[in-house]
Scaffold this active site. Structure first.
Site, PDB file in Angstrom:
ATOM      1  CG  HIS A  83      44.771  70.354  69.495  1.00 14.75           C
ATOM      2  ND1 HIS A  83      45.277  70.455  68.215  1.00 14.75           N
ATOM      3  CD2 HIS A  83      45.724  69.728  70.228  1.00 14.75           C
ATOM      4  CE1 HIS A  83      46.494  69.911  68.189  1.00 14.75           C
ATOM      5  NE2 HIS A  83      46.785  69.462  69.395  1.00 14.75           N
ATOM      6  CE1 TYR A  93      48.106  73.928  65.742  1.00 12.78           C
ATOM      7  CE2 TYR A  93      46.645  75.361  67.004  1.00 12.78           C
ATOM      8  CZ  TYR A  93      46.919  74.132  66.428  1.00 12.78           C
ATOM      9  OH  TYR A  93      46.028  73.102  66.568  1.00 12.78           O
ATOM     10  CD  GLU A 135      42.784  72.840  66.939  1.00 15.09           C
ATOM     11  OE1 GLU A 135      43.293  73.940  67.270  1.00 15.09           O
ATOM     12  OE2 GLU A 135      43.467  71.817  66.722  1.00 15.09           O
TER      13      GLU A 135
HETATM   14  C1  HEM Z   1      50.704  71.035  63.831  1.00 21.56           C
HETATM   15  C2  HEM Z   1      50.687  71.092  65.157  1.00 21.56           C
HETATM   16  C3  HEM Z   1      50.221  70.010  66.102  1.00 21.56           C
HETATM   17  C4  HEM Z   1      50.148  68.644  65.946  1.00 21.56           C
HETATM   18  C5  HEM Z   1      50.536  67.818  64.727  1.00 21.56           C
HETATM   19  C6  HEM Z   1      49.621  68.112  67.187  1.00 21.56           C
HETATM   20  C7  HEM Z   1      49.379  66.765  67.430  1.00 21.56           C
HETATM   21  C8  HEM Z   1      48.721  66.270  68.528  1.00 21.56           C
HETATM   22  C9  HEM Z   1      48.299  64.892  68.692  1.00 21.56           C
HETATM   23  C10 HEM Z   1      48.523  63.771  67.698  1.00 21.56           C
HETATM   24  C11 HEM Z   1      47.659  64.792  69.892  1.00 21.56           C
HETATM   25  C12 HEM Z   1      47.014  63.547  70.483  1.00 21.56           C
HETATM   26  C13 HEM Z   1      45.558  63.521  70.048  1.00 21.56           C
HETATM   27  C14 HEM Z   1      44.794  62.329  70.548  1.00 21.56           C
HETATM   28  O1  HEM Z   1      45.341  61.225  70.539  1.00 21.56           O
HETATM   29  O2  HEM Z   1      43.634  62.496  70.918  1.00 21.56           O
HETATM   30  C15 HEM Z   1      47.681  66.114  70.484  1.00 21.56           C
HETATM   31  C16 HEM Z   1      47.150  66.420  71.712  1.00 21.56           C
HETATM   32  C17 HEM Z   1      47.391  67.620  72.348  1.00 21.56           C
HETATM   33  N1  HEM Z   1      48.026  68.720  71.823  1.00 21.56           N
HETATM   34 FE1  HEM Z   1      48.660  68.932  69.953  1.00 21.56          FE
HETATM   35  N2  HEM Z   1      49.415  69.129  68.059  1.00 21.56           N
HETATM   36  C18 HEM Z   1      49.777  70.309  67.446  1.00 21.56           C
HETATM   37  C19 HEM Z   1      49.722  71.565  68.000  1.00 21.56           C
HETATM   38  C20 HEM Z   1      49.466  71.813  69.331  1.00 21.56           C
HETATM   39  C21 HEM Z   1      49.562  73.123  69.956  1.00 21.56           C
HETATM   40  C22 HEM Z   1      49.903  74.416  69.242  1.00 21.56           C
HETATM   41  C23 HEM Z   1      49.286  72.940  71.276  1.00 21.56           C
HETATM   42  C24 HEM Z   1      49.281  74.010  72.361  1.00 21.56           C
HETATM   43  C25 HEM Z   1      50.335  74.272  73.077  1.00 21.56           C
HETATM   44  C26 HEM Z   1      48.974  71.535  71.469  1.00 21.56           C
HETATM   45  C27 HEM Z   1      48.595  70.949  72.654  1.00 21.56           C
HETATM   46  C28 HEM Z   1      48.071  69.692  72.787  1.00 21.56           C
HETATM   47  C29 HEM Z   1      47.414  69.205  74.005  1.00 21.56           C
HETATM   48  C30 HEM Z   1      47.244  69.988  75.293  1.00 21.56           C
HETATM   49  C31 HEM Z   1      47.002  67.897  73.730  1.00 21.56           C
HETATM   50  C32 HEM Z   1      46.246  66.957  74.682  1.00 21.56           C
HETATM   51  C33 HEM Z   1      47.156  66.257  75.633  1.00 21.56           C
HETATM   52  C34 HEM Z   1      46.291  65.367  76.515  1.00 21.56           C
HETATM   53  O3  HEM Z   1      46.062  64.215  76.121  1.00 21.56           O
HETATM   54  O4  HEM Z   1      45.857  65.841  77.555  1.00 21.56           O
HETATM   55  N3  HEM Z   1      49.110  70.894  70.269  1.00 21.56           N
HETATM   56  N4  HEM Z   1      48.320  66.991  69.633  1.00 21.56           N
END
Ligand code: HEM
Length: 142
Positions: A83, A93, A135
């Site tokens: 993130h 969020y 974060e």
């Molecule tokens: C409780 C809330 C959230 C959970 C459980 C979650 C979960 C995840 C997970 C599991 C990944 C992959 C991480 C990895 O394998 O390195 C990820 C990546 C990401 N998340 Fe979240 N996330 C949450 C909230 C958010 C929010 C609020 C945003 C913003 C809009 C966001 C944007 C992203 C982005 C941009 C990525 C990277 C995608 C890439 O690989 O380029 N997430 N998140």
């Protein structure tokens, strides 16, 4: 802050549903998110094709460990690291939370009872607060 026993029980009861419909819910969530909050689109510009699958797996893992969040420690660190790399900020969020709850309603229909939606809302923001705190630490170290 901690989660109420009712929330924990309700979230756990949804595990079979999440296993079945998780990817449908998270796919729908991205459609709703990008439609309602287009400012989030750029954050995902280099996200992999299987992003909905990755998120569905994270959501199911969270539900399974909701009464033992220590088990999620490494996963939380990895998510927070990604993130921060992609510039996710606290104000994003509520957007994802809103889109997730709408997606649950769209995919599950009447099965998404008010009790289930309330429990997931509480659980989402609980995990969200854990991620936001982690974060904040990582951004401060940059
Ligand atoms: C409780 C809330 C959230 C959970 C459980 C979650 C979960 C995840 C997970 C599991 C990944 C992959 C991480 C990895 O394998 O390195 C990820 C990546 C990401 N998340 Fe979240 N996330 C949450 C909230 C958010 C929010 C609020 C945003 C913003 C809009 C966001 C944007 C992203 C982005 C941009 C990525 C990277 C995608 C890439 O690989 O380029 N997430 N998140």
């Amino acid at each position: 802050m901690s989660l109420s026993p009712t929330t924990i029980e309700t979230v756990k009861a949804t595990i079979p549903v999440l296993k079945e419909h998780g990817v449908a819910i998270t796919s729908r969530m991205y459609d709703v998110l990008f439609d309602k909050y287009p400012e989030t689109k750029d954050l995902f510009s280099s996200a992999p094709e299987e992003q909905p699958k990755i998120l569905a797996a994270a959501v199911a893992a969270y539900a399974m460990n909701i009464d033992n969040l220590d088990a999620l420690g490494d996963a939380v660190n990895k998510m927070a690291g990604t993130h921060v790399q992609t510039q996710v900020k606290p104000e994003h969020y509520p957007m994802v939370g809103d889109a997730l709850l709408i997606a649950m309603q769209d995919v599950l229909g009447d099965a998404a009872t008010p009790a289930i939606l309330d429990a997931w809302k509480e659980a989402y923001f609980f995990l969200g607060d854990v991620l936001i705190a982690k974060e904040k630490e990582l951004y401060a170290q940059q």
